[in-house]
Enzyme design. Sequence first.
Site, PDB file in Angstrom:
ATOM      1  N   ASN A   9      -2.026  -2.476  -8.597  1.00 14.94           N
ATOM      2  CA  ASN A   9      -0.701  -2.493  -7.986  1.00 14.94           C
ATOM      3  C   ASN A   9      -0.898  -2.783  -6.500  1.00 14.94           C
ATOM      4  O   ASN A   9      -1.333  -1.910  -5.753  1.00 14.94           O
ATOM      5  CB  ASN A   9      -0.024  -1.124  -8.206  1.00 14.94           C
ATOM      6  CG  ASN A   9       1.321  -1.027  -7.515  1.00 14.94           C
ATOM      7  OD1 ASN A   9       1.819  -2.005  -6.962  1.00 14.94           O
ATOM      8  ND2 ASN A   9       1.911   0.160  -7.546  1.00 14.94           N
ATOM      9  N   TRP A  10      -0.587  -4.021  -6.123  1.00 16.30           N
ATOM     10  CA  TRP A  10      -0.854  -4.428  -4.734  1.00 16.30           C
ATOM     11  C   TRP A  10       0.205  -3.885  -3.771  1.00 16.30           C
ATOM     12  O   TRP A  10       0.073  -4.039  -2.556  1.00 16.30           O
ATOM     13  CB  TRP A  10      -0.902  -5.963  -4.642  1.00 16.30           C
ATOM     14  CG  TRP A  10      -2.075  -6.587  -5.345  1.00 16.30           C
ATOM     15  CD1 TRP A  10      -3.098  -5.934  -5.990  1.00 16.30           C
ATOM     16  CD2 TRP A  10      -2.369  -7.990  -5.473  1.00 16.30           C
ATOM     17  NE1 TRP A  10      -4.000  -6.842  -6.505  1.00 16.30           N
ATOM     18  CE2 TRP A  10      -3.579  -8.110  -6.206  1.00 16.30           C
ATOM     19  CE3 TRP A  10      -1.741  -9.155  -5.045  1.00 16.30           C
ATOM     20  CZ2 TRP A  10      -4.148  -9.350  -6.511  1.00 16.30           C
ATOM     21  CZ3 TRP A  10      -2.310 -10.390  -5.353  1.00 16.30           C
ATOM     22  CH2 TRP A  10      -3.502 -10.485  -6.073  1.00 16.30           C
ATOM     23  N   LYS A  11       1.268  -3.326  -4.297  1.00 20.70           N
ATOM     24  CA  LYS A  11       2.368  -2.807  -3.462  1.00 20.70           C
ATOM     25  C   LYS A  11       2.810  -3.896  -2.465  1.00 20.70           C
ATOM     26  O   LYS A  11       2.786  -5.067  -2.814  1.00 20.70           O
ATOM     27  CB  LYS A  11       1.953  -1.488  -2.796  1.00 20.70           C
ATOM     28  CG  LYS A  11       1.443  -0.480  -3.844  1.00 20.70           C
ATOM     29  CD  LYS A  11       1.265   0.911  -3.357  1.00 20.70           C
ATOM     30  CE  LYS A  11       0.750   1.784  -4.500  1.00 20.70           C
ATOM     31  NZ  LYS A  11       0.573   3.179  -4.146  1.00 20.70           N
ATOM     32  N   HIS A  95       7.505   4.205 -10.879  1.00 15.85           N
ATOM     33  CA  HIS A  95       6.500   4.575  -9.874  1.00 15.85           C
ATOM     34  C   HIS A  95       7.108   5.599  -8.912  1.00 15.85           C
ATOM     35  O   HIS A  95       8.278   5.489  -8.540  1.00 15.85           O
ATOM     36  CB  HIS A  95       6.037   3.332  -9.113  1.00 15.85           C
ATOM     37  CG  HIS A  95       4.792   3.577  -8.322  1.00 15.85           C
ATOM     38  ND1 HIS A  95       4.809   4.273  -7.132  1.00 15.85           N
ATOM     39  CD2 HIS A  95       3.501   3.276  -8.573  1.00 15.85           C
ATOM     40  CE1 HIS A  95       3.568   4.368  -6.678  1.00 15.85           C
ATOM     41  NE2 HIS A  95       2.754   3.775  -7.534  1.00 15.85           N
ATOM     42  N   GLU A  97       6.879   5.976  -5.850  1.00 19.76           N
ATOM     43  CA  GLU A  97       7.440   5.408  -4.611  1.00 19.76           C
ATOM     44  C   GLU A  97       8.853   4.890  -4.847  1.00 19.76           C
ATOM     45  O   GLU A  97       9.701   4.938  -3.959  1.00 19.76           O
ATOM     46  CB  GLU A  97       6.507   4.305  -4.072  1.00 19.76           C
ATOM     47  CG  GLU A  97       5.252   4.914  -3.459  1.00 19.76           C
ATOM     48  CD  GLU A  97       4.019   4.029  -3.499  1.00 19.76           C
ATOM     49  OE1 GLU A  97       4.136   2.804  -3.685  1.00 19.76           O
ATOM     50  OE2 GLU A  97       2.908   4.581  -3.344  1.00 19.76           O
ATOM     51  N   GLU A 166       0.263   9.375 -12.714  1.00 20.90           N
ATOM     52  CA  GLU A 166      -0.096   9.242 -11.306  1.00 20.90           C
ATOM     53  C   GLU A 166       0.378  10.474 -10.548  1.00 20.90           C
ATOM     54  O   GLU A 166       1.529  10.522 -10.086  1.00 20.90           O
ATOM     55  CB  GLU A 166       0.576   7.996 -10.707  1.00 20.90           C
ATOM     56  CG  GLU A 166       0.172   6.699 -11.365  1.00 20.90           C
ATOM     57  CD  GLU A 166       0.342   5.510 -10.417  1.00 20.90           C
ATOM     58  OE1 GLU A 166      -0.653   4.821 -10.194  1.00 20.90           O
ATOM     59  OE2 GLU A 166       1.441   5.310  -9.883  1.00 20.90           O
ATOM     60  N   GLY A 172      -2.753   7.400  -2.760  1.00 20.53           N
ATOM     61  CA  GLY A 172      -3.006   6.966  -1.382  1.00 20.53           C
ATOM     62  C   GLY A 172      -3.558   8.056  -0.487  1.00 20.53           C
ATOM     63  O   GLY A 172      -3.597   7.896   0.734  1.00 20.53           O
ATOM     64  N   SER A 212      -5.716   7.353  -6.118  1.00 22.87           N
ATOM     65  CA  SER A 212      -7.021   7.344  -5.441  1.00 22.87           C
ATOM     66  C   SER A 212      -8.181   7.084  -6.388  1.00 22.87           C
ATOM     67  O   SER A 212      -9.270   7.652  -6.229  1.00 22.87           O
ATOM     68  CB  SER A 212      -7.234   8.639  -4.651  1.00 22.87           C
ATOM     69  OG  SER A 212      -6.266   8.741  -3.623  1.00 22.87           O
ATOM     70  N   GLY A 233      -4.237   1.365  -6.821  1.00 22.39           N
ATOM     71  CA  GLY A 233      -3.541   0.894  -5.623  1.00 22.39           C
ATOM     72  C   GLY A 233      -4.535   0.325  -4.624  1.00 22.39           C
ATOM     73  O   GLY A 233      -5.025  -0.795  -4.782  1.00 22.39           O
ATOM     74  N   GLY A 234      -4.870   1.123  -3.619  1.00 23.09           N
ATOM     75  CA  GLY A 234      -5.726   0.669  -2.512  1.00 23.09           C
ATOM     76  C   GLY A 234      -6.979  -0.071  -2.944  1.00 23.09           C
ATOM     77  O   GLY A 234      -7.298  -1.138  -2.393  1.00 23.09           O
TER      78      GLY A 234
HETATM   79  P1  13P Z   1      -3.862   4.497  -4.792  1.00 22.64           P
HETATM   80  O1  13P Z   1      -4.893   3.997  -5.778  1.00 22.64           O
HETATM   81  O2  13P Z   1      -3.874   3.762  -3.496  1.00 22.64           O
HETATM   82  O3  13P Z   1      -3.899   5.980  -4.646  1.00 22.64           O
HETATM   83  O4  13P Z   1      -2.419   4.145  -5.444  1.00 22.64           O
HETATM   84  C1  13P Z   1      -2.176   4.468  -6.758  1.00 22.64           C
HETATM   85  C2  13P Z   1      -0.884   3.875  -7.154  1.00 22.64           C
HETATM   86  O5  13P Z   1       0.162   4.256  -6.655  1.00 22.64           O
HETATM   87  C3  13P Z   1      -0.909   2.793  -8.134  1.00 22.64           C
HETATM   88  O6  13P Z   1       0.363   2.518  -8.617  1.00 22.64           O
END
Ligand code: 13P
Length: 249
Positions: A9-11, A95, A97, A166, A172, A212, A233-234
Amino acid sequence: MRKKIIAGNWKMNLNVHEAKILFKEISDIVAKNNVAHEVLVFPPSIYIESLLKMNQSTIEIGAQNFHYQNKGAFTGEVSAMQLKQLGCEWVLVGHSERRTMFHERDADLLNKIKAALENGLEVIYCCGETLNEREAGIYFEKIGEQIELLKTLSLNEMKNVAIAYEPIWAIGTGKTARPTEAAEMHDFMRTKLESIFNLEVADSTSLLYGGSCSPQNAKDLFACSNIDGGLIGGASLKAESFGEIIAAI
Ligand code: 13P
């Protein structure tokens, strides 16, 4: 047999040039290593078409967000129908967010899941508890409630739904769930699916971990029998770290 999936997920990250380079690098890693499980990326929507045109068939592309109506006066939105027509194959729904920053409620999430499935898209439905909920010891209850949202879907529709656990406190933050914590939640989720649907749905639904996830912890997380992959994510923003996670399953 349920699918093993590693999804990035590149956000709202990367410029278009960086996105194309990263996409090509990941494709090359997948092709070179004959990766058998599914590798997906969820880029910002505006890049989807350019990435699809690169024709890297080893990776599937999904959208991070969309509207549940197929068309109409919804300024700024794109629909599941439009994404599907473009060649997109997956979407994320639920998600944390989107739930928190964009106030998406259960009814919106269910509408989105239904719209995606009706348009032939596969869904990764995300759920997770806050730090307060974890510390209060109500995390099973919270995830149970979030999975209950799926109860009106048919057995057939569930074939196109994967679920990502998640924990919000792990997203994050660099503070990942310990494999034992992730494992007990995934065991719970599978049992919950059995109680809502049946054993077949429980056995065949891919359950992913996100929060993470890194090359350092991916192997231990994916070794848990009910963890079928990850939503990253990251660490999905660099081909090297994402490649290591792809290899860890
Ligand atoms: P991180 O891997 O950066 O913690 O993000 C996870 C995420 O929200 C994937 O959708």
